[in-house]
Design a protein around this motif. Sequence first.
Motif, PDB file in Angstrom:
ATOM      1  N   SER A 353       1.013  -1.410  -0.082  1.00  0.00           N
ATOM      2  CA  SER A 353       0.491   0.174   0.527  1.00  0.00           C
ATOM      3  C   SER A 353       1.054   1.237   0.581  1.00  0.00           C
ATOM      4  O   SER A 353       0.105   2.179  -0.932  1.00  0.00           O
ATOM      5  CB  SER A 353      -1.076  -0.175   1.003  1.00  0.00           C
ATOM      6  OG  SER A 353       0.055   0.267   2.135  1.00  0.00           O
ATOM      7  N   ARG A 354       1.921   1.082   1.105  1.00  0.00           N
ATOM      8  CA  ARG A 354       2.890   1.821   0.668  1.00  0.00           C
ATOM      9  C   ARG A 354       3.727   2.675  -0.472  1.00  0.00           C
ATOM     10  O   ARG A 354       3.501   3.430  -0.809  1.00  0.00           O
ATOM     11  CB  ARG A 354       4.428   1.708   1.956  1.00  0.00           C
ATOM     12  CG  ARG A 354       3.299   2.270   3.148  1.00  0.00           C
ATOM     13  CD  ARG A 354       2.858   4.120   2.994  1.00  0.00           C
ATOM     14  NE  ARG A 354       2.735   3.468   5.119  1.00  0.00           N
ATOM     15  CZ  ARG A 354       1.557   4.746   5.411  1.00  0.00           C
ATOM     16  NH1 ARG A 354       0.663   5.972   4.076  1.00  0.00           N
ATOM     17  NH2 ARG A 354       1.411   4.398   6.293  1.00  0.00           N
ATOM     18  N   ASP A 356       2.306   2.067  -3.300  1.00  0.00           N
ATOM     19  CA  ASP A 356       1.612   2.073  -4.303  1.00  0.00           C
ATOM     20  C   ASP A 356       0.940   3.643  -4.067  1.00  0.00           C
ATOM     21  O   ASP A 356       0.695   4.896  -5.225  1.00  0.00           O
ATOM     22  CB  ASP A 356      -0.264   1.423  -4.511  1.00  0.00           C
ATOM     23  CG  ASP A 356      -0.112   0.172  -5.113  1.00  0.00           C
ATOM     24  OD1 ASP A 356       0.957   0.219  -5.730  1.00  0.00           O
ATOM     25  OD2 ASP A 356      -1.089  -1.022  -4.324  1.00  0.00           O
ATOM     26  N   TYR A 357       1.288   4.174  -3.271  1.00  0.00           N
ATOM     27  CA  TYR A 357       1.125   5.321  -2.552  1.00  0.00           C
ATOM     28  C   TYR A 357       2.248   6.165  -3.239  1.00  0.00           C
ATOM     29  O   TYR A 357       1.648   7.614  -3.479  1.00  0.00           O
ATOM     30  CB  TYR A 357       0.704   5.831  -0.528  1.00  0.00           C
ATOM     31  CG  TYR A 357       0.936   6.921  -0.188  1.00  0.00           C
ATOM     32  CD1 TYR A 357      -0.643   7.754  -1.122  1.00  0.00           C
ATOM     33  CD2 TYR A 357       1.967   7.877   0.184  1.00  0.00           C
ATOM     34  CE1 TYR A 357      -0.751   9.515  -0.044  1.00  0.00           C
ATOM     35  CE2 TYR A 357       2.187   8.863   0.443  1.00  0.00           C
ATOM     36  CZ  TYR A 357       0.744   9.755   0.164  1.00  0.00           C
ATOM     37  OH  TYR A 357       0.786  11.130   0.859  1.00  0.00           O
ATOM     38  N   LEU A 358       2.855   5.897  -3.030  1.00  0.00           N
ATOM     39  CA  LEU A 358       4.224   6.872  -3.365  1.00  0.00           C
ATOM     40  C   LEU A 358       4.726   6.626  -4.665  1.00  0.00           C
ATOM     41  O   LEU A 358       4.703   8.190  -5.421  1.00  0.00           O
ATOM     42  CB  LEU A 358       5.820   5.688  -2.536  1.00  0.00           C
ATOM     43  CG  LEU A 358       5.807   6.060  -1.411  1.00  0.00           C
ATOM     44  CD1 LEU A 358       7.504   5.313  -1.173  1.00  0.00           C
ATOM     45  CD2 LEU A 358       6.509   7.391  -1.093  1.00  0.00           C
ATOM     46  N   GLN A 359       3.805   6.120  -5.090  1.00  0.00           N
ATOM     47  CA  GLN A 359       3.836   5.832  -7.024  1.00  0.00           C
ATOM     48  C   GLN A 359       3.087   6.989  -7.586  1.00  0.00           C
ATOM     49  O   GLN A 359       3.315   7.904  -8.619  1.00  0.00           O
ATOM     50  CB  GLN A 359       3.293   4.377  -7.626  1.00  0.00           C
ATOM     51  CG  GLN A 359       4.613   3.325  -8.594  1.00  0.00           C
ATOM     52  CD  GLN A 359       4.319   2.671  -9.009  1.00  0.00           C
ATOM     53  OE1 GLN A 359       3.273   2.111  -9.068  1.00  0.00           O
ATOM     54  NE2 GLN A 359       4.976   1.618  -9.706  1.00  0.00           N
ATOM     55  N   ASN A 360       1.529   7.260  -6.828  1.00  0.00           N
ATOM     56  CA  ASN A 360       0.772   7.946  -7.176  1.00  0.00           C
ATOM     57  C   ASN A 360       0.771   9.567  -7.089  1.00  0.00           C
ATOM     58  O   ASN A 360       0.958  10.265  -7.512  1.00  0.00           O
ATOM     59  CB  ASN A 360      -0.695   7.254  -6.488  1.00  0.00           C
ATOM     60  CG  ASN A 360      -0.881   6.545  -6.585  1.00  0.00           C
ATOM     61  OD1 ASN A 360      -1.508   6.014  -8.133  1.00  0.00           O
ATOM     62  ND2 ASN A 360      -2.092   5.555  -5.999  1.00  0.00           N
ATOM     63  N   ALA A 361       1.898   8.983  -6.103  1.00  0.00           N
ATOM     64  CA  ALA A 361       2.612  10.244  -5.445  1.00  0.00           C
ATOM     65  C   ALA A 361       3.274  11.089  -6.250  1.00  0.00           C
ATOM     66  O   ALA A 361       3.651  12.056  -6.492  1.00  0.00           O
ATOM     67  CB  ALA A 361       2.833  10.793  -3.762  1.00  0.00           C
ATOM     68  N   SER A 362       4.588  10.104  -6.771  1.00  0.00           N
ATOM     69  CA  SER A 362       5.434  10.978  -7.828  1.00  0.00           C
ATOM     70  C   SER A 362       4.957  11.434  -8.570  1.00  0.00           C
ATOM     71  O   SER A 362       5.022  12.189  -9.553  1.00  0.00           O
ATOM     72  CB  SER A 362       6.278   9.313  -8.089  1.00  0.00           C
ATOM     73  OG  SER A 362       7.243   9.924  -9.136  1.00  0.00           O
ATOM     74  N   ARG A 364       1.866  12.413  -9.497  1.00  0.00           N
ATOM     75  CA  ARG A 364       0.885  13.866  -9.069  1.00  0.00           C
ATOM     76  C   ARG A 364       1.859  14.879  -9.429  1.00  0.00           C
ATOM     77  O   ARG A 364       1.962  15.323  -9.671  1.00  0.00           O
ATOM     78  CB  ARG A 364       0.249  13.643  -8.122  1.00  0.00           C
ATOM     79  CG  ARG A 364      -0.687  14.437  -7.390  1.00  0.00           C
ATOM     80  CD  ARG A 364      -1.622  14.666  -6.672  1.00  0.00           C
ATOM     81  NE  ARG A 364      -2.041  15.779  -6.144  1.00  0.00           N
ATOM     82  CZ  ARG A 364      -3.324  16.086  -6.529  1.00  0.00           C
ATOM     83  NH1 ARG A 364      -3.564  15.623  -7.975  1.00  0.00           N
ATOM     84  NH2 ARG A 364      -3.992  17.228  -6.129  1.00  0.00           N
TER      85      ARG A 364
END
Length: 466
Positions: A353-354, A356-362, A364
Amino acid sequence: MSSSKATSVFTLLDIGRSLQRMISTHYNKPYWIKTEIAKLNAYTKSGHCYPDLVEKQNGQVLAQMRAIIWSDTFKTISKQFEDMTKKPISEGMTVLLLAKVNYHPNYGFSLTILDIDASFTLGEMAKEKLENLKRLKAEGIFDLNKSLTLPKVPQRLAVISVNTSKGYQDFMNIIAKSHSQFNFKIELFPALLQGDKAITSIAEALENIENRRKEFDAVTIIRGGGGDVGLSCYDSFVLASKVARFPLPVVSGIGHSTNETLVEMVTFTNKITPTDVAYFFIKAFQDCLDELHNLDTKFSSLVKLKLKEEQQELKHIHHDFKTQVNALLQNHNYQLKEQRQRIKSTMPSLIRSRFDYLQNASQRLGWLTQQHFQNQRQDLLQLSKILKKVGKSKIEHQHQHLSYLSSTLNLLSPERLLKRGYTLNLVNDRIIKSATELKPGDRLKTVFSDGYAESNVVKIEPDEEN
Protein backbone atom coordinates in the motif's frame (compact mmCIF):
# COMPACT_ATOMS: atom_id res chain seq x y z
CA MET A 1 54.31 87.79 137.96
CA SER A 2 55.27 87.13 141.61
CA SER A 3 54.09 84.17 143.71
CA SER A 4 52.78 84.51 147.26
CA LYS A 5 54.59 82.77 150.08
CA ALA A 6 51.61 80.42 150.60
CA THR A 7 51.83 79.05 147.05
CA SER A 8 53.57 75.60 146.78
CA VAL A 9 55.88 74.93 143.85
CA PHE A 10 56.38 71.34 142.59
CA THR A 11 58.86 69.99 140.15
CA LEU A 12 57.78 67.97 137.11
CA LEU A 13 59.36 64.93 138.71
CA ASP A 14 57.27 65.53 141.87
CA ILE A 15 54.07 65.47 139.80
CA GLY A 16 55.22 62.42 137.89
CA ARG A 17 56.11 60.46 141.01
CA SER A 18 52.84 61.52 142.64
CA LEU A 19 50.88 60.18 139.67
CA GLN A 20 52.97 57.01 139.73
CA ARG A 21 52.18 56.45 143.46
CA MET A 22 48.50 57.21 142.95
CA ILE A 23 48.09 54.87 139.98
CA SER A 24 50.08 52.07 141.61
CA THR A 25 47.92 52.46 144.72
CA HIS A 26 44.51 52.57 143.00
CA TYR A 27 45.32 50.30 140.06
CA ASN A 28 47.29 47.66 141.87
CA LYS A 29 45.89 44.63 140.02
CA PRO A 30 45.45 43.66 136.34
CA TYR A 31 42.19 44.44 134.51
CA TRP A 32 40.42 42.72 131.58
CA ILE A 33 39.98 45.33 128.86
CA LYS A 34 38.04 45.06 125.60
CA THR A 35 39.74 47.09 122.88
CA GLU A 36 40.82 47.20 119.25
CA ILE A 37 44.43 46.92 118.13
CA ALA A 38 44.94 49.98 115.89
CA LYS A 39 48.62 49.25 115.25
CA LEU A 40 50.65 46.24 116.44
CA ASN A 41 54.21 47.69 116.35
CA ALA A 42 55.96 44.33 116.82
CA TYR A 43 59.77 44.42 116.62
CA THR A 44 61.47 41.25 115.42
CA LYS A 45 64.92 42.13 116.73
CA SER A 46 63.94 42.77 120.34
CA GLY A 47 60.84 40.61 120.36
CA HIS A 48 58.88 43.32 122.20
CA CYS A 49 55.55 44.59 120.96
CA TYR A 50 54.10 48.10 121.50
CA PRO A 51 50.44 48.04 120.38
CA ASP A 52 48.40 51.22 119.94
CA LEU A 53 44.96 50.52 121.42
CA VAL A 54 41.80 52.36 120.46
CA GLU A 55 38.07 52.40 121.16
CA LYS A 56 35.73 53.69 118.46
CA GLN A 57 32.04 54.35 118.11
CA ASN A 58 30.50 55.07 114.68
CA GLY A 59 34.00 55.72 113.34
CA GLN A 60 34.83 58.27 116.06
CA VAL A 61 37.74 57.63 118.43
CA LEU A 62 36.55 57.71 122.05
CA ALA A 63 39.81 56.64 123.70
CA GLN A 64 43.34 55.57 122.78
CA MET A 65 46.30 54.30 124.80
CA ARG A 66 49.78 52.89 124.35
CA ALA A 67 50.59 49.38 125.54
CA ILE A 68 53.56 47.05 125.79
CA ILE A 69 54.00 43.29 125.62
CA TRP A 70 57.41 42.10 126.67
CA SER A 71 59.13 39.65 124.34
CA ASP A 72 58.69 36.46 126.42
CA THR A 73 55.03 37.28 127.13
CA PHE A 74 54.39 38.22 123.48
CA LYS A 75 55.90 34.94 122.30
CA THR A 76 53.74 32.89 124.66
CA ILE A 77 50.55 34.86 123.99
CA SER A 78 51.03 34.70 120.18
CA LYS A 79 51.48 30.93 120.17
CA GLN A 80 48.45 30.29 122.37
CA PHE A 81 46.36 32.73 120.31
CA GLU A 82 47.27 31.13 116.98
CA ASP A 83 46.74 27.61 118.31
CA MET A 84 43.19 28.45 119.28
CA THR A 85 42.03 30.97 116.65
CA LYS A 86 44.17 29.73 113.72
CA LYS A 87 44.94 33.40 113.15
CA PRO A 88 47.87 35.57 114.32
CA ILE A 89 47.35 38.66 116.43
CA SER A 90 46.89 41.44 113.89
CA GLU A 91 45.85 45.05 113.48
CA GLY A 92 42.14 45.85 113.36
CA MET A 93 41.33 42.93 115.62
CA THR A 94 39.00 43.34 118.62
CA VAL A 95 40.51 41.54 121.63
CA LEU A 96 39.92 40.98 125.33
CA LEU A 97 43.26 41.50 127.06
CA LEU A 98 44.54 41.33 130.65
CA ALA A 99 46.66 44.41 131.37
CA LYS A 100 48.22 46.26 134.25
CA VAL A 101 48.00 50.05 134.39
CA ASN A 102 51.39 51.77 134.70
CA TYR A 103 52.74 55.28 134.83
CA HIS A 104 56.41 56.28 134.68
CA PRO A 105 57.63 59.87 135.01
CA ASN A 106 59.85 59.45 131.92
CA TYR A 107 57.74 57.20 129.68
CA GLY A 108 54.28 58.32 130.64
CA PHE A 109 51.10 56.28 130.86
CA SER A 110 50.93 52.74 129.41
CA LEU A 111 49.28 49.35 129.76
CA THR A 112 51.44 46.29 130.24
CA ILE A 113 49.63 43.40 128.57
CA LEU A 114 49.90 40.12 130.44
CA ASP A 115 47.49 37.91 128.46
CA ILE A 116 44.95 37.92 125.61
CA ASP A 117 41.75 35.85 125.80
CA ALA A 118 41.84 33.90 122.54
CA SER A 119 38.40 32.40 123.19
CA PHE A 120 36.87 35.90 123.16
CA THR A 121 38.46 36.68 119.78
CA LEU A 122 37.39 33.27 118.53
CA GLY A 123 33.84 34.09 119.55
CA GLU A 124 34.07 37.47 117.82
CA MET A 125 35.38 35.79 114.68
CA ALA A 126 32.59 33.20 114.78
CA LYS A 127 30.05 35.94 115.31
CA GLU A 128 31.43 37.94 112.37
CA LYS A 129 31.46 34.81 110.20
CA LEU A 130 27.82 34.08 111.05
CA GLU A 131 26.82 37.68 110.29
CA ASN A 132 28.66 37.53 106.96
CA LEU A 133 26.93 34.22 106.12
CA LYS A 134 23.51 35.74 106.86
CA ARG A 135 24.38 38.77 104.74
CA LEU A 136 25.44 36.58 101.79
CA LYS A 137 22.11 34.76 101.93
CA ALA A 138 20.10 37.94 102.51
CA GLU A 139 21.62 39.57 99.42
CA GLY A 140 20.78 36.47 97.36
CA ILE A 141 24.35 35.77 96.25
CA PHE A 142 25.19 32.72 98.37
CA ASP A 143 24.25 30.18 95.65
CA LEU A 144 25.13 32.27 92.56
CA ASN A 145 28.38 30.48 91.73
CA LYS A 146 26.83 27.08 92.47
CA SER A 147 24.09 27.82 89.91
CA LEU A 148 26.62 28.15 87.06
CA THR A 149 27.19 25.33 84.57
CA LEU A 150 30.61 23.73 84.46
CA PRO A 151 31.62 22.67 80.93
CA LYS A 152 31.45 18.92 80.41
CA VAL A 153 35.21 18.91 79.81
CA PRO A 154 36.75 21.85 81.78
CA GLN A 155 40.04 22.09 79.89
CA ARG A 156 41.11 25.75 80.32
CA LEU A 157 41.84 26.38 84.01
CA ALA A 158 42.86 29.60 85.79
CA VAL A 159 44.72 28.73 89.01
CA ILE A 160 45.04 31.17 91.91
CA SER A 161 47.98 30.01 94.03
CA VAL A 162 51.70 30.53 94.61
CA ASN A 163 54.29 28.93 92.34
CA THR A 164 56.28 27.72 95.37
CA SER A 165 53.23 26.32 97.17
CA LYS A 166 53.40 22.57 97.86
CA GLY A 167 49.69 22.33 97.08
CA TYR A 168 50.21 23.94 93.67
CA GLN A 169 53.12 21.58 92.93
CA ASP A 170 50.99 18.55 93.93
CA PHE A 171 48.17 19.80 91.70
CA MET A 172 50.47 20.28 88.69
CA ASN A 173 52.18 16.90 89.19
CA ILE A 174 48.87 15.04 89.07
CA ILE A 175 47.72 17.03 86.04
CA ALA A 176 51.05 16.33 84.33
CA LYS A 177 50.61 12.56 84.79
CA SER A 178 47.30 12.72 82.93
CA HIS A 179 48.65 15.00 80.17
CA SER A 180 49.35 12.11 77.79
CA GLN A 181 45.66 11.27 77.85
CA PHE A 182 44.02 14.60 78.73
CA ASN A 183 45.20 17.97 77.41
CA PHE A 184 44.75 20.69 80.06
CA LYS A 185 45.57 24.37 79.47
CA ILE A 186 46.54 25.91 82.82
CA GLU A 187 47.59 29.47 83.68
CA LEU A 188 48.76 30.53 87.15
CA PHE A 189 47.60 33.83 88.68
CA PRO A 190 49.91 34.36 91.70
CA ALA A 191 48.36 35.64 94.94
CA LEU A 192 48.89 35.63 98.69
CA LEU A 193 46.94 32.72 100.16
CA GLN A 194 46.76 33.59 103.86
CA GLY A 195 46.70 36.60 106.15
CA ASP A 196 44.75 39.83 105.88
CA LYS A 197 46.55 40.90 102.68
CA ALA A 198 45.32 37.72 100.98
CA ILE A 199 41.83 39.25 100.65
CA THR A 200 43.06 42.03 98.34
CA SER A 201 45.56 39.76 96.57
CA ILE A 202 43.04 37.02 95.71
CA ALA A 203 40.42 39.62 94.72
CA GLU A 204 42.89 41.23 92.30
CA ALA A 205 43.69 37.82 90.79
CA LEU A 206 39.96 37.19 90.30
CA GLU A 207 39.59 40.58 88.58
CA ASN A 208 42.47 39.75 86.22
CA ILE A 209 40.81 36.44 85.35
CA GLU A 210 37.41 38.08 84.90
CA ASN A 211 38.90 40.49 82.35
CA ARG A 212 39.88 37.41 80.32
CA ARG A 213 36.98 35.16 81.31
CA LYS A 214 36.35 34.01 77.71
CA GLU A 215 39.76 32.29 77.80
CA PHE A 216 38.87 29.96 80.72
CA ASP A 217 36.33 27.28 81.63
CA ALA A 218 36.80 27.38 85.42
CA VAL A 219 38.86 28.90 88.28
CA THR A 220 40.46 27.09 91.19
CA ILE A 221 41.91 28.52 94.40
CA ILE A 222 44.42 26.05 95.82
CA ARG A 223 46.63 26.20 98.88
CA GLY A 224 48.64 23.41 100.45
CA GLY A 225 51.08 22.88 103.26
CA GLY A 226 51.12 24.55 106.65
CA GLY A 227 48.33 24.60 109.18
CA ASP A 228 45.07 26.45 109.41
CA VAL A 229 46.64 29.70 110.69
CA GLY A 230 45.78 32.73 108.59
CA LEU A 231 42.69 31.24 106.96
CA SER A 232 40.31 33.78 108.50
CA CYS A 233 40.69 35.82 105.30
CA TYR A 234 38.47 33.23 103.60
CA ASP A 235 35.66 34.25 106.00
CA SER A 236 35.83 37.84 104.71
CA PHE A 237 32.54 39.06 103.28
CA VAL A 238 34.40 41.04 100.59
CA LEU A 239 36.25 37.98 99.30
CA ALA A 240 33.33 35.58 99.70
CA SER A 241 30.95 37.91 97.82
CA LYS A 242 33.57 38.32 95.07
CA VAL A 243 33.78 34.54 94.64
CA ALA A 244 30.00 34.09 94.84
CA ARG A 245 29.39 36.65 92.07
CA PHE A 246 32.22 35.38 89.85
CA PRO A 247 30.98 34.58 86.30
CA LEU A 248 33.01 31.32 86.03
CA PRO A 249 32.68 28.22 88.25
CA VAL A 250 35.15 28.43 91.15
CA VAL A 251 36.58 25.23 92.70
CA SER A 252 38.36 25.61 96.07
CA GLY A 253 41.11 23.44 97.49
CA ILE A 254 42.47 25.41 100.43
CA GLY A 255 43.90 22.35 102.12
CA HIS A 256 42.25 21.95 105.51
CA SER A 257 39.41 19.84 106.80
CA THR A 258 38.27 21.78 109.89
CA ASN A 259 35.55 24.42 109.85
CA GLU A 260 34.46 25.27 106.30
CA THR A 261 35.15 28.91 105.40
CA LEU A 262 32.66 31.23 103.71
CA VAL A 263 34.66 31.20 100.46
CA GLU A 264 34.48 27.39 100.40
CA MET A 265 30.75 27.55 101.08
CA VAL A 266 29.97 29.84 98.13
CA THR A 267 32.21 28.15 95.52
CA PHE A 268 30.81 25.96 92.76
CA THR A 269 32.30 23.01 94.62
CA ASN A 270 34.80 22.63 97.46
CA LYS A 271 37.54 20.00 97.52
CA ILE A 272 39.63 19.63 100.64
CA THR A 273 43.10 19.54 99.07
CA PRO A 274 44.72 20.64 95.77
CA THR A 275 45.15 16.94 95.00
CA ASP A 276 41.38 16.47 95.26
CA VAL A 277 40.90 19.45 92.92
CA ALA A 278 43.23 17.89 90.33
CA TYR A 279 41.38 14.58 90.49
CA PHE A 280 38.05 16.45 90.24
CA PHE A 281 39.02 17.95 86.85
CA ILE A 282 40.63 14.71 85.66
CA LYS A 283 37.44 12.85 86.61
CA ALA A 284 35.45 15.17 84.34
CA PHE A 285 37.69 14.14 81.44
CA GLN A 286 37.55 10.48 82.48
CA ASP A 287 33.75 10.54 82.82
CA CYS A 288 33.47 12.06 79.36
CA LEU A 289 35.91 9.48 77.99
CA ASP A 290 33.95 6.64 79.64
CA GLU A 291 30.75 8.06 78.24
CA LEU A 292 32.30 8.18 74.78
CA HIS A 293 33.48 4.58 75.14
CA ASN A 294 30.00 3.52 76.22
CA LEU A 295 28.47 5.40 73.32
CA ASP A 296 31.01 3.83 70.97
CA THR A 297 30.13 0.36 72.26
CA LYS A 298 26.41 1.03 71.98
CA PHE A 299 26.89 2.55 68.54
CA SER A 300 28.90 -0.46 67.35
CA SER A 301 26.23 -2.82 68.66
CA LEU A 302 23.45 -0.83 67.05
CA VAL A 303 25.36 -0.65 63.75
CA LYS A 304 25.92 -4.42 63.74
CA LEU A 305 22.27 -5.05 64.56
CA LYS A 306 21.15 -2.58 61.93
CA LEU A 307 23.47 -4.10 59.33
CA LYS A 308 22.11 -7.55 60.10
CA GLU A 309 18.52 -6.31 59.77
CA GLU A 310 19.38 -4.48 56.54
CA GLN A 311 21.05 -7.60 55.13
CA GLN A 312 17.92 -9.63 55.82
CA GLU A 313 15.79 -6.90 54.30
CA LEU A 314 18.12 -6.74 51.30
CA LYS A 315 17.81 -10.48 50.78
CA HIS A 316 14.01 -10.22 50.80
CA ILE A 317 14.13 -7.27 48.40
CA HIS A 318 16.55 -9.12 46.11
CA HIS A 319 14.30 -12.19 46.02
CA ASP A 320 11.19 -10.08 45.34
CA PHE A 321 13.01 -8.06 42.71
CA LYS A 322 14.30 -11.17 40.95
CA THR A 323 10.79 -12.67 40.93
CA GLN A 324 9.23 -9.47 39.57
CA VAL A 325 11.96 -9.06 36.94
CA ASN A 326 11.50 -12.62 35.72
CA ALA A 327 7.74 -12.15 35.51
CA LEU A 328 8.19 -8.83 33.70
CA LEU A 329 10.68 -10.36 31.24
CA GLN A 330 8.32 -13.23 30.48
CA ASN A 331 5.47 -10.80 29.88
CA HIS A 332 7.61 -8.64 27.59
CA ASN A 333 8.85 -11.67 25.69
CA TYR A 334 5.26 -12.72 25.08
CA GLN A 335 4.33 -9.21 23.90
CA LEU A 336 7.41 -9.11 21.61
CA LYS A 337 6.43 -12.42 20.04
CA GLU A 338 2.91 -11.08 19.42
CA GLN A 339 4.28 -7.88 17.90
CA ARG A 340 6.71 -9.83 15.74
CA GLN A 341 3.88 -12.06 14.46
CA ARG A 342 1.60 -9.06 13.87
CA ILE A 343 4.34 -7.22 11.94
CA LYS A 344 5.16 -10.32 9.95
CA SER A 345 1.55 -10.77 8.91
CA THR A 346 0.81 -7.09 8.14
CA MET A 347 4.16 -6.11 6.57
CA PRO A 348 3.52 -7.26 2.92
CA SER A 349 0.20 -5.48 2.58
CA LEU A 350 1.57 -2.40 4.34
CA ILE A 351 4.60 -2.26 2.06
CA ARG A 352 2.43 -2.75 -1.00
CA SER A 353 0.00 0.00 0.00
CA ARG A 354 2.89 2.38 0.77
CA PHE A 355 4.52 1.58 -2.59
CA ASP A 356 1.27 2.32 -4.48
CA TYR A 357 0.91 5.56 -2.53
CA LEU A 358 4.47 6.62 -3.39
CA GLN A 359 3.89 5.84 -7.10
CA ASN A 360 0.71 7.94 -7.19
CA ALA A 361 2.44 10.72 -5.30
CA SER A 362 5.36 10.67 -7.77
CA GLN A 363 3.06 10.93 -10.80
CA ARG A 364 1.05 13.71 -9.20
CA LEU A 365 4.20 15.59 -8.27
CA GLY A 366 5.47 15.41 -11.85
CA TRP A 367 2.21 16.78 -13.24
CA LEU A 368 2.04 19.56 -10.65
CA THR A 369 5.66 20.57 -11.34
CA GLN A 370 5.04 20.81 -15.12
CA GLN A 371 1.85 22.78 -14.56
CA HIS A 372 3.65 25.19 -12.18
CA PHE A 373 6.45 25.80 -14.71
CA GLN A 374 3.90 26.65 -17.45
CA ASN A 375 2.13 29.13 -15.16
CA GLN A 376 5.41 30.79 -14.24
CA ARG A 377 6.45 31.08 -17.91
CA GLN A 378 3.15 32.83 -18.78
CA ASP A 379 3.61 35.24 -15.84
CA LEU A 380 7.17 36.10 -16.94
CA LEU A 381 6.05 36.83 -20.54
CA GLN A 382 3.32 39.12 -19.28
CA LEU A 383 5.71 40.95 -16.94
CA SER A 384 8.24 41.40 -19.82
CA LYS A 385 5.62 43.12 -22.01
CA ILE A 386 4.59 45.42 -19.17
CA LEU A 387 8.23 46.37 -18.37
CA LYS A 388 8.96 47.23 -22.04
CA LYS A 389 5.91 49.48 -22.26
CA VAL A 390 6.54 51.22 -18.93
CA GLY A 391 10.27 51.66 -19.68
CA LYS A 392 9.63 53.25 -23.08
CA SER A 393 7.17 55.73 -21.55
CA LYS A 394 9.57 56.57 -18.71
CA ILE A 395 12.47 57.20 -21.14
CA GLU A 396 10.35 59.57 -23.32
CA HIS A 397 9.30 61.54 -20.22
CA GLN A 398 12.90 61.89 -18.99
CA HIS A 399 14.05 63.00 -22.47
CA GLN A 400 11.45 65.82 -22.48
CA HIS A 401 12.53 66.95 -18.99
CA LEU A 402 16.20 67.05 -20.00
CA SER A 403 15.33 69.18 -23.06
CA TYR A 404 13.53 71.66 -20.79
CA LEU A 405 16.45 71.85 -18.38
CA SER A 406 18.90 72.38 -21.27
CA SER A 407 16.85 75.32 -22.59
CA THR A 408 16.69 76.85 -19.10
CA LEU A 409 20.44 76.53 -18.64
CA ASN A 410 21.10 78.22 -21.97
CA LEU A 411 18.97 81.19 -20.93
CA LEU A 412 20.84 81.50 -17.59
CA SER A 413 24.39 81.02 -18.94
CA PRO A 414 26.89 83.85 -18.05
CA GLU A 415 27.85 84.37 -21.70
CA ARG A 416 24.21 85.01 -22.65
CA LEU A 417 23.79 87.45 -19.75
CA LEU A 418 26.97 89.34 -20.68
CA LYS A 419 25.76 89.70 -24.28
CA ARG A 420 22.59 91.30 -22.95
CA GLY A 421 24.64 94.11 -21.37
CA TYR A 422 25.33 92.70 -17.86
CA THR A 423 28.87 92.78 -16.43
CA LEU A 424 30.74 90.65 -13.86
CA ASN A 425 32.84 92.42 -11.16
CA LEU A 426 35.74 90.69 -9.44
CA VAL A 427 38.31 91.66 -6.79
CA ASN A 428 41.24 89.26 -6.60
CA ASP A 429 39.27 86.80 -8.79
CA ARG A 430 36.46 86.85 -6.23
CA ILE A 431 32.94 87.75 -7.52
CA ILE A 432 31.54 90.89 -5.88
CA LYS A 433 27.82 90.65 -5.20
CA SER A 434 27.33 93.75 -3.00
CA ALA A 435 28.79 97.25 -2.71
CA THR A 436 29.42 96.53 0.98
CA GLU A 437 32.05 93.97 -0.05
CA LEU A 438 34.23 96.77 -1.54
CA LYS A 439 36.47 99.31 0.10
CA PRO A 440 38.28 102.30 -1.37
CA GLY A 441 41.53 101.35 -3.08
CA ASP A 442 40.37 97.87 -4.21
CA ARG A 443 41.48 96.86 -7.75
CA LEU A 444 38.19 96.12 -9.51
CA LYS A 445 38.08 93.85 -12.61
CA THR A 446 34.91 94.32 -14.78
CA VAL A 447 34.19 91.50 -17.26
CA PHE A 448 32.17 92.18 -20.50
CA SER A 449 30.97 89.76 -23.19
CA ASP A 450 33.92 90.74 -25.39
CA GLY A 451 36.65 91.47 -22.77
CA TYR A 452 37.38 93.14 -19.40
CA ALA A 453 38.51 96.44 -17.86
CA GLU A 454 40.37 97.17 -14.59
CA SER A 455 39.77 100.20 -12.30
CA ASN A 456 40.39 101.41 -8.74
CA VAL A 457 37.53 101.94 -6.30
CA VAL A 458 37.44 105.58 -5.29
CA LYS A 459 34.06 105.89 -3.54
CA ILE A 460 31.34 103.52 -2.32
CA GLU A 461 27.69 104.60 -1.97
CA PRO A 462 25.46 101.77 -0.64
CA ASP A 463 21.73 101.86 -1.49
CA GLU A 464 20.02 102.97 1.78
CA GLU A 465 16.75 101.24 0.82
CA ASN A 466 18.53 97.89 0.75
